[in-house]
Motif scaffolding. Structure first.
Motif, PDB file in Angstrom:
ATOM      1  N   THR A 159     -11.591 -51.651 -45.292  1.00 39.22           N
ATOM      2  CA  THR A 159     -12.727 -51.786 -46.510  1.00 39.22           C
ATOM      3  C   THR A 159     -12.064 -52.695 -47.641  1.00 39.22           C
ATOM      4  O   THR A 159     -12.760 -53.307 -48.005  1.00 39.22           O
ATOM      5  N   THR A 175     -13.207 -45.072 -43.961  1.00 35.06           N
ATOM      6  CA  THR A 175     -14.340 -44.770 -44.987  1.00 35.06           C
ATOM      7  C   THR A 175     -15.674 -44.927 -44.387  1.00 35.06           C
ATOM      8  O   THR A 175     -15.942 -45.745 -43.382  1.00 35.06           O
ATOM      9  N   ASP A 221      -5.710 -48.519 -49.480  1.00 42.99           N
ATOM     10  CA  ASP A 221      -6.070 -47.097 -49.968  1.00 42.99           C
ATOM     11  C   ASP A 221      -4.865 -46.592 -50.830  1.00 42.99           C
ATOM     12  O   ASP A 221      -3.761 -46.859 -50.516  1.00 42.99           O
TER      13      ASP A 221
HETATM   14  N1  GLN Z   1     -10.027 -46.426 -45.627  1.00 47.38           N
HETATM   15  C1  GLN Z   1      -9.846 -47.721 -45.254  1.00 47.38           C
HETATM   16  C2  GLN Z   1     -11.061 -48.136 -44.041  1.00 47.38           C
HETATM   17  O1  GLN Z   1     -11.618 -47.259 -43.641  1.00 47.38           O
HETATM   18  C3  GLN Z   1      -8.685 -47.913 -44.219  1.00 47.38           C
HETATM   19  C4  GLN Z   1      -8.490 -46.952 -43.315  1.00 47.38           C
HETATM   20  C5  GLN Z   1      -7.091 -47.266 -42.510  1.00 47.38           C
HETATM   21  O2  GLN Z   1      -6.644 -48.370 -42.674  1.00 47.38           O
HETATM   22  N2  GLN Z   1      -6.794 -46.316 -41.558  1.00 47.38           N
HETATM   23  O3  GLN Z   1     -11.179 -49.288 -43.869  1.00 47.38           O
END
Ligand code: GLN
Length: 250
Positions: A148, A100, A186
């Motif tokens: 995130t 993200t 996610d």
């Molecule tokens: N979209 C989330 C982030 O960017 C999780 C990504 C992931 O765990 N690969 O933090």
């Protein structure tokens, strides 16, 4: 004597040919510049192992990008938590990991144009008394470290209500074992985990909407520009949609 000279020159010509041929071959295989992608291959359907091969949406997008850039793709699996610094230090050229775009990360790396949407969702056990986001107050929430999901929920619910795991699967095990009350992660990996594990469900309410993009080192603007151009082309000709639809049938 004349015959010997003839044979010798023939042999030499053959040797020369072979040498040239193998040199050309070497250039074709090993001569391509590498595009090294850092990812965390525990994030289906974006990146995960199929046998000993890393597959998924990001892996396939990276393969097309490398092709367009005339480079040879190499994928390095690492903790999600280490990807940004690996990009910064040049250990990898790109971070492609369902990552993200956040203002904080933009202080450390550049991001390409977004190539997908992400949504943070809440997974609970079926029959849980957590029915809405506000019910998470005072509960123990499992997250993947440094994602995130971790960052937002720590902000909102406080350090004491968060338990961090190395990857999504470990957080899900903790939920199954009643060590945590919910997992924030996610949407697409959430769907994959709920499908694989009985007795879990995803709350309808979205916790956050976000953009996924490719991380590139701040000083590598040349690569960033090339990637954005290639991404544009892959979006325009339907290649990205095709890959996404293959892994996320709508
Ligand atoms: N979209 C989330 C982030 O960017 C999780 C990504 C992931 O765990 N690969 O933090």
């Amino acid at each position: 004597m004349k015959k010997l000279a003839k044979v010798l020159s023939l042999v030499m010509a053959l040797v020369l040919c072979l040498a040239l041929f193998s040199a050309c071959g070497a250039e074709k295989d090993g001569g391509k510049e590498k595009l090294i992608m850092g990812t965390n291959a525990a994030f289906p359907p974006y990146e995960y192992y199929d046998g000993d091969k890393i597959v998924g949406i990001d892996a396939e997008i990276a393969a097309l990008l490398a092709e367009k850039l005339g480079m040879e793709l190499e994928i390095t699996d690492m903790d999600f938590n280490g990807i940004i610094s690996a990009v910064q230090n040049g250990v990898v050229d790109i971070g492609l990991a369902g990552m993200t775009v956040t203002p904080k990360r933009l202080e450390s790396v550049n991001f390409s144009d977004p190539y997908a949407k992400g949504i943070q969702v809440v997974i609970v056990k079926e029959g849980s008394d957590i029915k809405a986001i506000k019910d998470l107050e005072g509960k123990l929430i499992g997250v993947q470290e440094a994602t995130t999901g971790d960052i937002y929920s720590t902000d909102e619910f406080g350090e004491g209500n968060i338990k961090r795991y190395q990857n999504g699967a470990a957080a899900i095990s903790a939920l199954q074992g009643d060590i945590v009350d919910a997992v924030i992660i996610d949407n697409e990996p959430a769907k994959a985990f709920v499908k694989e594990n009985k007795g879990l469900k995803i709350l309808e309410a979205h916790y956050a909407d976000e953009d996924y993009a490719i991380a590139v080192a701040k000083d590598n603007t040349e690569l960033l520009e090339k990637i954005n151009k290639a991404l544009d082309e892959l979006k325009a000709d339907g290649s990205i949609d095709k890959i996404v639809n293959k892994y996320i049938p709508s």
